[in-house]
Design a protein around this motif. Sequence first.
Motif, PDB file in Angstrom:
ATOM      1  N   ARG A  12     -93.719  64.842  34.859  1.00 29.40           N
ATOM      2  CA  ARG A  12     -94.580  64.125  33.300  1.00 29.40           C
ATOM      3  C   ARG A  12     -94.622  62.882  32.889  1.00 29.40           C
ATOM      4  O   ARG A  12     -93.783  61.889  32.655  1.00 29.40           O
ATOM      5  N   LEU A  13     -94.867  62.912  31.172  1.00 28.82           N
ATOM      6  CA  LEU A  13     -95.405  62.183  30.988  1.00 28.82           C
ATOM      7  C   LEU A  13     -95.129  62.104  28.913  1.00 28.82           C
ATOM      8  O   LEU A  13     -96.414  63.169  28.823  1.00 28.82           O
ATOM      9  N   GLY A  14     -94.515  61.479  28.069  1.00 29.36           N
ATOM     10  CA  GLY A  14     -94.289  61.861  26.593  1.00 29.36           C
ATOM     11  C   GLY A  14     -94.132  61.061  25.958  1.00 29.36           C
ATOM     12  O   GLY A  14     -94.370  59.458  26.645  1.00 29.36           O
ATOM     13  N   PHE A  15     -94.637  61.334  24.928  1.00 22.78           N
ATOM     14  CA  PHE A  15     -94.697  60.403  23.314  1.00 22.78           C
ATOM     15  C   PHE A  15     -93.714  60.809  22.078  1.00 22.78           C
ATOM     16  O   PHE A  15     -93.836  62.450  22.404  1.00 22.78           O
ATOM     17  N   ARG A  16     -92.388  60.483  22.441  1.00 25.39           N
ATOM     18  CA  ARG A  16     -91.662  60.748  21.076  1.00 25.39           C
ATOM     19  C   ARG A  16     -91.343  59.934  20.043  1.00 25.39           C
ATOM     20  O   ARG A  16     -91.632  58.677  20.323  1.00 25.39           O
ATOM     21  N   GLY A  17     -91.758  60.343  18.609  1.00 31.10           N
ATOM     22  CA  GLY A  17     -91.522  59.315  17.840  1.00 31.10           C
ATOM     23  C   GLY A  17     -90.617  60.068  16.304  1.00 31.10           C
ATOM     24  O   GLY A  17     -90.980  60.782  16.365  1.00 31.10           O
ATOM     25  N   VAL A  18     -89.880  59.312  15.851  1.00 30.88           N
ATOM     26  CA  VAL A  18     -89.279  59.562  14.556  1.00 30.88           C
ATOM     27  C   VAL A  18     -89.689  58.560  13.130  1.00 30.88           C
ATOM     28  O   VAL A  18     -89.463  56.902  13.592  1.00 30.88           O
ATOM     29  N   GLU A  19     -89.856  58.758  11.789  1.00 33.20           N
ATOM     30  CA  GLU A  19     -89.772  57.630  11.357  1.00 33.20           C
ATOM     31  C   GLU A  19     -88.947  58.525  10.034  1.00 33.20           C
ATOM     32  O   GLU A  19     -88.550  59.267   9.592  1.00 33.20           O
TER      33      GLU A  19
END
Length: 362
Positions: free
Chosen positions: A48-55
């Motif tokens: 898999r390839l993923g992108f995870r973000g938090v602000e």
Amino acid sequence: MALGLAGAAQAQSSLTIYGSIDQYFNHMTSSSGAKLNTLQDGKDLRSRLGFRGVEDLGGGLSAKFQLEMGIAAVSGATADASRAFDRQSWVGLADSSLGEVRIGRQNTAIFYRGDYIDYTSRTLGSIVNNFGVPSRYDNDVSYISPRWAGLQLEGHFAQQQASATTGQVTTPITQLAADYLNGPFRVGYAGLQAKAPQNAAINANVFYHNLYANYDYGKGKVYAVYIKSNNIASSANGNNAAQVLGNVGGAVSWTSASVNRTFDVFQVSADYNVSPQLRVGALYGRISDKSGAGQNANGGSIGAYYALSKRTTLSALWETMRNDTNAGFRPSGSAGLAPNFAGTDVNGRTISGFQVGVVHRF
């Protein structure tokens, strides 16, 4: 890989790019005489390839998102040609004291509890995984609580909408889960129910109830799980090689009389850390057809996992599953086996296999 970006009002944003590549050699035999010798993807952890973000929005509040796509590493193709981010695509708000709300395509509560079920993390070698696990759904709204005195609650509701990929109408799916952790003990429940669509040929709800427990004895864990479900159906691949409710979201089909049949699944397993790098495990499980049609199966596995580093793991697995005369279950990993046995090589057959593989996480 994590990136930090300064935002307005001293808020902090972070973006993590992550993924895995899982490839293995599969030698598998059926009592029909058929054999498979193949290089495959997704024994333990679907590539898999993923992108995870938090602000950080301040005051304990944060905005979050996750986009994740499956990859067929043996060819470089996407796992699902009909959509880019087939595994997850959601946005949410989280409060440190109140919990988290997410909206979009999400993993089920049942799927998230794979690590709690058995030593394989409910992948290849797990009898539970061969029954078919509801994995993720579109149009899902979820709430995940903080952990209060060891207890964490979770709820989902996937709304009824037309599928963007098939045009069929999806059915509302409700999920509830509770997980209690106290020292070395963990117990919990995760389940779902889906109502039959209007004018369905078979007017019955589909359900999947999962009760689990495990105990960390210091050098490893002991696991037990019980499942009751009617989410299994026949197909050209085998008498029990399909599901009434799609396991990866989108449209469902209520045309199978199998929805009126209930199965109990029991499984016990344990693992042992021989060293900080080497872990071994074993399990036994049984699928029982409560309708009396004799579609029962049982089997087990033995596995070993060796960590070359925090990111790279080698593994070896032997598993076997015996289908009764009227049963037709077949093995499945973190990704479905492709190619796999079908039809007369599955129904009433004993299927055994040996696999060696490598997983690299980044």
